[in-house]
Design an enzyme around this catalytic site. Structure first.
Site, PDB file in Angstrom:
ATOM      1  N   ARG A   1      -5.803   5.897  -7.897  1.00 53.81           N
ATOM      2  CA  ARG A   1      -5.490   7.328  -7.913  1.00 53.81           C
ATOM      3  C   ARG A   1      -5.506   7.884  -9.335  1.00 53.81           C
ATOM      4  O   ARG A   1      -6.079   8.960  -9.594  1.00 53.81           O
ATOM      5  CB  ARG A   1      -4.128   7.565  -7.259  1.00 53.81           C
TER       6      ARG A   1
ATOM      7  N   LEU B   1       0.870  -1.175   0.000  1.00 55.45           N
ATOM      8  CA  LEU B   1       0.000   0.000   0.000  1.00 55.45           C
ATOM      9  C   LEU B   1       0.907   1.225   0.000  1.00 55.45           C
ATOM     10  O   LEU B   1       1.997   1.203   0.577  1.00 55.45           O
ATOM     11  CB  LEU B   1      -0.891   0.028   1.252  1.00 55.45           C
ATOM     12  N   ASP B   2       0.453   2.291  -0.627  1.00 58.38           N
ATOM     13  CA  ASP B   2       1.223   3.529  -0.623  1.00 58.38           C
ATOM     14  C   ASP B   2       1.394   4.038   0.810  1.00 58.38           C
ATOM     15  O   ASP B   2       0.582   3.751   1.697  1.00 58.38           O
ATOM     16  CB  ASP B   2       0.524   4.604  -1.457  1.00 58.38           C
ATOM     17  N   ARG B   3       2.420   4.814   1.016  1.00 56.93           N
ATOM     18  CA  ARG B   3       2.766   5.294   2.360  1.00 56.93           C
ATOM     19  C   ARG B   3       1.588   5.976   3.068  1.00 56.93           C
ATOM     20  O   ARG B   3       1.333   5.733   4.251  1.00 56.93           O
ATOM     21  CB  ARG B   3       3.945   6.266   2.259  1.00 56.93           C
TER      22      ARG B   3
END
Length: 319
Positions: free
Chosen positions: A248, A146-148
């Site tokens: 996104r 998962l993105d930060r």
């Protein structure tokens, strides 16, 4: 304190992949094998072709197969690699955010603001924190990423065999992933399937970007409107493929980027939402549904939306 390095280079290593490392990503294999070598150096030797698999060039995403022969070039290896520093508040967050656990894997409600692993200027991340919390664990590996700044369901394997099975489920699109996202603007549709191929690109500043392109890889996301607010729309996003930054980029493609998305969003919109208290991207991995690798039974795990985001939604004006 700097780690002292050996004064001589190691010899070329030829490593045949056994079952224990089957289906492991090349970068993760090398990071484990070359303890004390900076990740940036590992990525560089792969990119330059100094690391070979079966005498051929591969990239860091290559998954090792049984019997593969990996060439590892001479490289300085730390005699005493220092343990990555993991802040106490990350350890505390990990302790209280386990949603599910058994002998084979665990699922975290990943807190926003932490990378899933160290590297690229980050000392440590979720996986390093877990390994320090559980020094007795012989095996802990990320199943996906998962993105930060994204929160929510994150799978960690505790056995190599389980990691392989979960990777198979992800590759065969047998894992149902559901995200919550707040989109900028009032989205008129109730539901829409976005089929827009995605291609990785690099911006001028070296920042990794993903763009919609006919020459990219197939990508599909289902967006479903949950609630309409004045100037914003809460949606459920279900990616049917697993491309980098997929939700996104597809949200921005709709003309309604995710609130707080500094890479694909609009600065003036983000600035307005920051003034209203939105300090991070509003993207949360809410649910995972998949077949349990041991029992074969359907498993559904739900991660509640962080209180900070829940509180912000309470102040939005519904339409």
């Amino acid at each position: 304190m700097k780690t002292q390095l050996q004064s001589t280079f190691a010899n070329v290593q030829w490593v045949e992949i056994a079952e224990d490392h089957c289906d492991q990503r090349l970068d993760n294999f090398l990071i484990t094998r070359l303890k004390g070598v900076p990740k940036s150096r590992i990525y560089r030797i792969v990119r330059k072709g100094e690391v070979r698999v079966n005498k051929g060039r591969v990239d860091v995403n290559y998954r090792l197969a049984l019997g593969d022969v990996v060439r590892i070039p001479p490289i300085r290896v730390a005699e005493n690699a220092e343990e990555a520093f993991v802040p106490q508040h990350l350890k505390d967050a990990l302790q209280r955010n386990i949603l599910f656990e058994d002998d084979g894997f665990l699922i975290l409600n990943k807190p926003a603001g932490f990378a899933v692993h160290g590297g690229s200027g980050i000392d440590s991340g979720i996986i390093e924190g877990l390994r320090q919390l559980r020094p007795e664990a012989r095996f802990l590996e990320l199943v996906h990423r998962l993105d930060r700044d994204t929160s929510g369901c994150l799978l960690i394997a505790k056995k190599r065999s389980v990691l392989r099975r979960l990777h198979e489920l992800f590759r065969d699109d047998h894992v149902q992933k559901t995200y919550l996202a707040l989109l900028a603007g009032e989205w008129a549709r109730k539901k829409m399937v976005v089929n827009a191929p995605l291609q990785k690109n690099v911006a001028k500043g070296g920042e990794r970007m993903v763009i919609v392109s006919k020459t990219g890889k197939a990508a599909e996301t289902v967006f479903k409107r949950l609630k309409l607010y004045r100037g914003a729309t809460l949606v459920e996003a279900s990616p049917k493929t697993g491309r980098t930054h997929q939700i996104r980029v597809h949200a921005a493609y709709l003309g309604h980027p995710i609130v707080g998305d500094e890479r694909y969003g609009l600065e003036e919109v983000n600035r307005a939402f920051r003034a209203r208290g939105y300090k991070r991207i509003f993207l949360h991995a809410q649910q995972l549904v998949f077949e349990h690798p041991a029992t074969g039974e359907k498993l559904t795990v739900h991660a509640p939306l962080p209180e900070s985001l829940e509180d912000l939604l309470k102040h939005e004006e519904p339409l």
